[in-house]
Enzyme design. Structure first.
Site, PDB file in Angstrom:
ATOM      1  N   LYS A 262      15.720 -15.427 154.624  1.00  0.00           N
ATOM      2  CA  LYS A 262      17.144 -15.649 154.380  1.00  0.00           C
ATOM      3  C   LYS A 262      17.344 -16.484 153.115  1.00  0.00           C
ATOM      4  O   LYS A 262      18.231 -16.204 152.304  1.00  0.00           O
ATOM      5  CB  LYS A 262      17.789 -16.342 155.592  1.00  0.00           C
ATOM      6  CG  LYS A 262      17.967 -15.387 156.769  1.00  0.00           C
ATOM      7  CD  LYS A 262      18.275 -16.089 158.089  1.00  0.00           C
ATOM      8  CE  LYS A 262      18.270 -15.096 159.249  1.00  0.00           C
ATOM      9  NZ  LYS A 262      18.297 -15.726 160.569  1.00  0.00           N
TER      10      LYS A 262
ATOM     11  N   GLN B  70      18.876 -21.618 163.262  1.00  0.00           N
ATOM     12  CA  GLN B  70      17.924 -20.569 163.640  1.00  0.00           C
ATOM     13  C   GLN B  70      17.553 -20.757 165.118  1.00  0.00           C
ATOM     14  O   GLN B  70      17.247 -21.862 165.550  1.00  0.00           O
ATOM     15  CB  GLN B  70      16.671 -20.677 162.752  1.00  0.00           C
ATOM     16  CG  GLN B  70      15.648 -19.591 162.979  1.00  0.00           C
ATOM     17  CD  GLN B  70      16.152 -18.202 162.571  1.00  0.00           C
ATOM     18  OE1 GLN B  70      16.794 -18.031 161.541  1.00  0.00           O
ATOM     19  NE2 GLN B  70      15.878 -17.201 163.393  1.00  0.00           N
TER      20      GLN B  70
ATOM     21  N   ASP C 187      27.264 -17.402 160.915  1.00  0.00           N
ATOM     22  CA  ASP C 187      26.398 -16.592 161.784  1.00  0.00           C
ATOM     23  C   ASP C 187      27.175 -16.142 163.035  1.00  0.00           C
ATOM     24  O   ASP C 187      26.630 -15.416 163.872  1.00  0.00           O
ATOM     25  CB  ASP C 187      25.172 -17.428 162.183  1.00  0.00           C
ATOM     26  CG  ASP C 187      23.986 -16.588 162.607  1.00  0.00           C
ATOM     27  OD1 ASP C 187      23.906 -15.417 162.199  1.00  0.00           O
ATOM     28  OD2 ASP C 187      23.139 -17.106 163.356  1.00  0.00           O
TER      29      ASP C 187
END
Ligand code: NAP
Length: 288
Positions: free
Chosen positions: A58, A102, A125
């Site tokens: 990413k 994450q 996200d």
């Protein structure tokens, strides 16, 4: 083995590349107009090798698109309270426009509580309850990235959803549930299946659109696919294997996503697009 290929592949790699080029142009525009580049903060708890790889990937994509990234690596023994403090700090930091936690974070962390510490305007996200609610109500906000990527793929291949039966296999908060809500918003008739579903095959056999989001290699077999159906395989299992038995599904589906090269690249493309959008919103820039 002789087989007749009927399905067209849905090329997530090419579509994602085009989306990332667009995000890069938008990021450059923001940087030129404000002197500030969009910035994504990525938080990782522990050193799970797969998570480390995802985070690096990413960051690399961000760099290519002209998006700054800030990496916050926390020790595996970080508590929920400490993680919440870090996320709340990033939420208040004007130099950070998007935040990605994450996951999985480890069994000792209350992941829901941690996600909720992310300010909704930085939730690129799409993991907070507010983002889920806004998406479900069709209000402004950020989508969960994989579902957002799936919808972009369906749109790019002109898949008609209104009145069609969409069967979503899997009901996780980041994937199955939100993709079902997005399909519903496009007027599909949505059925969710999960680990307690009885006779999964016969339900999938009715589907005009199948979204496999399970994490069980080749759970959906070719004979489960209605001829002419659209098959989206979000599963990503060891050995580059999806949740759909690709070779047999290929002979029945009209459109199908390959693994890899289907849903996967779209997830990151949506993450970058939403980071740039968050930066534009926070910096008061209107983009076309
Ligand atoms: P998850 O949180 O483990 O959820 C899996 C879902 O599948 C659950 O709802 C579970 O049901 C259901 N399930 C498990 N076994 C089943 C069975 N035999 N029949 C029907 N349903 C079953 O997984 P996730 O995070 O949603 O991820 C799913 C897959 O997508 C994984 O392969 C993951 O690697 C992949 N993924 C890919 C991307 C990408 O960018 N390409 C992003 C995210 C995830 P219950 O709710 O009843 O337990």
């Amino acid at each position: 083995m002789s087989r007749t290929q009927t399905a067209q592949l849905m090329d997530g790699t090419s579509l994602a590349r085009r989306m990332i080029e667009e995000s890069a142009a938008n990021a450059a525009d923001i940087t030129r107009r404000t002197g500030t580049s969009p910035c994504l903060a990525t938080v990782l708890v522990g050193e799970d090798p797969a998570s480390v790889t995802y985070v690096r990937m990413k960051q690399a994509r961000c760099a290519k698109a002209g998006i700054k990234s800030r990496y916050i690596g926390l020790p595996a023994e970080t508590t929920t309270a400490e993680l919440i403090d870090v996320l709340a700090g990033l939420s208040d930091d004007p130099e950070v426009h998007g935040i990605l936690l994450q996951h999985p974070c480890g069994p000792h962390i209350d992941e829901r509580a941690a996600f909720e510490a992310i300010a909704p305007e930085k939730d690129v996200d799409g993991v907070t309850m507010q983002s889920f609610a806004a998406m479900s109500f069709g209000l402004p906000g950020f989508m969960s990235c994989t579902p957002g990527g799936i919808m972009r793929l369906l749109e790019a291949y002109d898949v008609e959803l209104a009145g069609k039966l969409a069967v979503v296999v899997g009901r996780s908060a980041i994937l199955g549930k939100p993709v079902g809500m997005l399909l519903l918003a496009k007027n599909a008739t949505v059925t969710y299946c999960h680990s307690r579903t009885e006779d999964l095959s016969s339900i999938v056999q009715e589907a005009d659109v199948v979204v496999a989001a399970v994490g069980r290699p080749r759970l959906i077999r070719g004979e489960d696919i209605k001829p002419g159906a659209v098959v989206i395989d979000a599963g990503y299992n060891p050995g580059n294997t999806g949740d759909v038995d690709f070779d047999t599904a290929l002979t029945r589906a009209r459109l199908i996503t390959p693994v890899p090269g289907g849903v996967g690249p779209m997830t990151i493309a949506v993450l970058l697009a939403q980071t740039v959008e968050a930066a534009a919103n926070q910096l008061g820039i209107q983009q076309s």
